[in-house]
Write a protein that holds these residues in place. Structure first.
Motif, PDB file in Angstrom:
ATOM      1  N   TYR A 191       0.821  -1.214   0.000  1.00  7.90           N
ATOM      2  CA  TYR A 191       0.000   0.000   0.000  1.00  7.90           C
ATOM      3  C   TYR A 191       0.857   1.268   0.000  1.00  7.90           C
ATOM      4  O   TYR A 191       0.337   2.372   0.050  1.00  7.90           O
ATOM      5  N   SER A 225       6.068   0.573  12.752  1.00  4.30           N
ATOM      6  CA  SER A 225       4.951   0.108  11.919  1.00  4.30           C
ATOM      7  C   SER A 225       4.886  -1.417  11.973  1.00  4.30           C
ATOM      8  O   SER A 225       5.902  -2.089  11.807  1.00  4.30           O
ATOM      9  N   THR A 279       9.982   7.389  13.079  1.00  3.70           N
ATOM     10  CA  THR A 279       9.071   6.330  12.635  1.00  3.70           C
ATOM     11  C   THR A 279       9.854   5.315  11.816  1.00  3.70           C
ATOM     12  O   THR A 279      10.572   5.697  10.883  1.00  3.70           O
ATOM     13  N   THR A 280       9.713   4.045  12.158  1.00  2.00           N
ATOM     14  CA  THR A 280      10.529   3.013  11.495  1.00  2.00           C
ATOM     15  C   THR A 280       9.727   1.741  11.241  1.00  2.00           C
ATOM     16  O   THR A 280       8.745   1.483  11.944  1.00  2.00           O
ATOM     17  N   VAL A 316      -1.613  -0.042   9.748  1.00  2.00           N
ATOM     18  CA  VAL A 316      -2.488   0.447   8.678  1.00  2.00           C
ATOM     19  C   VAL A 316      -3.457  -0.686   8.353  1.00  2.00           C
ATOM     20  O   VAL A 316      -3.031  -1.814   8.085  1.00  2.00           O
ATOM     21  N   VAL A 334      -3.117   8.511  -0.124  1.00  2.00           N
ATOM     22  CA  VAL A 334      -1.906   9.297  -0.298  1.00  2.00           C
ATOM     23  C   VAL A 334      -1.138   8.779  -1.515  1.00  2.00           C
ATOM     24  O   VAL A 334      -1.242   7.603  -1.856  1.00  2.00           O
ATOM     25  N   MET A 345      -5.027   5.481   3.696  1.00  2.00           N
ATOM     26  CA  MET A 345      -5.260   6.804   3.083  1.00  2.00           C
ATOM     27  C   MET A 345      -4.996   6.828   1.577  1.00  2.00           C
ATOM     28  O   MET A 345      -4.182   6.060   1.071  1.00  2.00           O
ATOM     29  N   GLY A 372      10.659   6.981   3.410  1.00  4.44           N
ATOM     30  CA  GLY A 372      11.574   5.858   3.317  1.00  4.44           C
ATOM     31  C   GLY A 372      11.787   5.250   4.700  1.00  4.44           C
ATOM     32  O   GLY A 372      11.020   5.457   5.605  1.00  4.44           O
ATOM     33  N   GLU A 373      12.804   4.468   4.807  1.00  6.08           N
ATOM     34  CA  GLU A 373      13.134   3.889   6.121  1.00  6.08           C
ATOM     35  C   GLU A 373      14.302   4.698   6.710  1.00  6.08           C
ATOM     36  O   GLU A 373      15.442   4.586   6.235  1.00  6.08           O
ATOM     37  N   MET A 428       3.983   8.680  -0.098  1.00  4.40           N
ATOM     38  CA  MET A 428       4.277   8.560   1.332  1.00  4.40           C
ATOM     39  C   MET A 428       5.747   8.179   1.555  1.00  4.40           C
ATOM     40  O   MET A 428       6.390   8.629   2.495  1.00  4.40           O
TER      41      MET A 428
END
Ligand code: SAM
Length: 374
Positions: free
Chosen positions: A56, A156, A132-133, A198, A230, A228, A101-102, A369
């Motif tokens: 996604y 995530s 955020t990872t 998600v 996005v 979303m 990205g990561e 995203m």
């Protein structure tokens, strides 16, 4: 105010230019946009690359071996990122989130964390520094990130079932490896840890109950995110969305009733809930069913230095051109350009989508995203 208009970049490749106000004002930490929304959060994307191919977000058929990622020379350096972040703090930003990205793929990311941790908000305190990872490198890096000055992480995790998770990340990454990353982050003191799930209808929605049960008595905050619209590569359709309301109903039916909690601060993205009989907190990010544009205090800096004032934007403002200009622009000038961008901000994409008044033009491509980060 009289303004001069200086095209700072090659207009053959970019449509936008930056407006440099003629009169310079010192930042006073209290910037408001056209809808009286303050500027409190800065999200910084440090790479457009990721080692997952979540279906996604970075589907393999688009992000394949021929996909052209940004060349290294176009990425903001750690010094450039720190300079821009410092200017944002002078405008009232309190919280900085590193993303991608990561973000843990960016070499020596700990050095950037340490540089940002040295900065101060207008209150004289360090910024709230988070990241955020996808968790894949967290076991290895949690300790060094904490030592560098990172406060918290968001991880995530879309499923506890290996088969579903692997289908979603599309690189055969195992759930247990993310869980050990979460444990390492907890041990290192990077909490409270938020776990982002998600939810995509028919893909992982049958995992909602298992995820809620698993994290119910943990110190971590599980957050359900509505899928979303996005970007342009995930073929989003409204029928893919399971709303927060539907999730609450499902939890109730499964014997996990919740009650709502007050927001920690104005503009918080997640609505906070708690189990009636369990210690865990649950968050709902309802960007589709209950748009929260009216409280959006977030600016987003892309990997190559473009400033976006909305996750659903199609165009950014090229701050890199400004800070790399041979004119050696001062921080005061950059601060005034940023002020002028924020003060003219009108974005409220999700609200307009609800009203069916979205202004996207045919051919206009929303940013991905993976490029701007979550
Ligand atoms: N690689 C990091 C990670 O996995 O958390 C950071 C970047 S990722 C783009 C940030 C967050 O955006 C993740 O939690 C991801 O699940 C979420 N995300 C990506 N595409 C999304 C979409 N279409 N709708 C809702 N959330 C999305």
């Amino acid at each position: 105010m009289t303004e001069k208009f200086i095209p700072l970049i090659d207009i053959r490749r970019h449509r936008e230019s930056l407006t440099i106000p003629a009169q310079m004002k010192l930042p006073n930490g209290d910037l408001k946009d056209t809808l009286a929304r303050p500027l409190h959060d800065l999200r910084i994307s440090v790479t457009d690359r990721c080692n997952f191919r979540c279906v996604y977000c970075m589907p393999k058929e688009v992000f394949d071996k021929d996909y052209e990622y940004l060349p290294h020379s176009s990425l903001l350096s750690f010094e450039e990122i720190t300079r821009i972040a410092k200017i944002f703090l002078s405008h009232g930003v309190k919280k900085i989130r590193l993303t991608g990205g990561e973000p843990l793929l960016r070499k020596n990311i700990e050095d950037l964390v340490a540089m940002l941790a040295e900065l101060r908000t207008t209150d004289g305190t360090p910024p709230d520094l988070t990241l955020t990872t996808n968790g894949s490198l967290l076991k290895k890096k949690a300790q060094s990130l904490k030592q560098a000055g990172l406060n918290r992480v968001t991880v995530s995790l879309d499923s506890l079932d290996d088969a579903i998770f692997k289908r979603m990340n599309d690189v055969d990454f195992a759930v247990s490896d993310v869980l050990s990353g979460i444990d390492a982050a907890h041990q290192a003191g990077l909490g409270p840890i938020k776990i982002n799930m998600v939810v995509k209808a028919g893909v992982n929605d049958n995992e909602i109950i298992y995820m809620a049960r698993y994290f119910k008595n943990s110190p971590h905050i599980l957050r359900f995110i509505e899928y979303m619209d996005v970007g342009a590569s995930n073929h989003w359709q409204s029928s893919d969305v399971i709303t927060s309301h539907q999730i609450i109903q499902r939890l109730n039916a499964a014997g996990m009733p919740l009650h709502s909690l007050a927001a920690n601060y104005e503009g918080e993205t997640a609505q906070r809930w708690k189990h009636n009989n369990g210690q865990g907190e649950i968050g709902f990010i309802s960007s589709v069913s209950n748009a929260f544009c009216k409280n959006c205090s977030r600016a987003r800096l892309s990997t190559e230095g473009k400033l976006y004032t909305c996750l659903f934007a199609t165009e950014g403002h090229d701050l890199r051109a400004l800070i790399r200009s041979k004119d050696n622009h001062s921080d005061l000038l950059v601060a005034n350009v940023i002020a002028s961008i924020w003060q003219s901000r009108t974005d409220r994409y999700s609200e307009l989508r609800d009203l069916k008044e979205s202004k996207s033009q045919p051919g206009e491509k929303k940013i991905e995203m993976s490029y701007i980060g979550g």
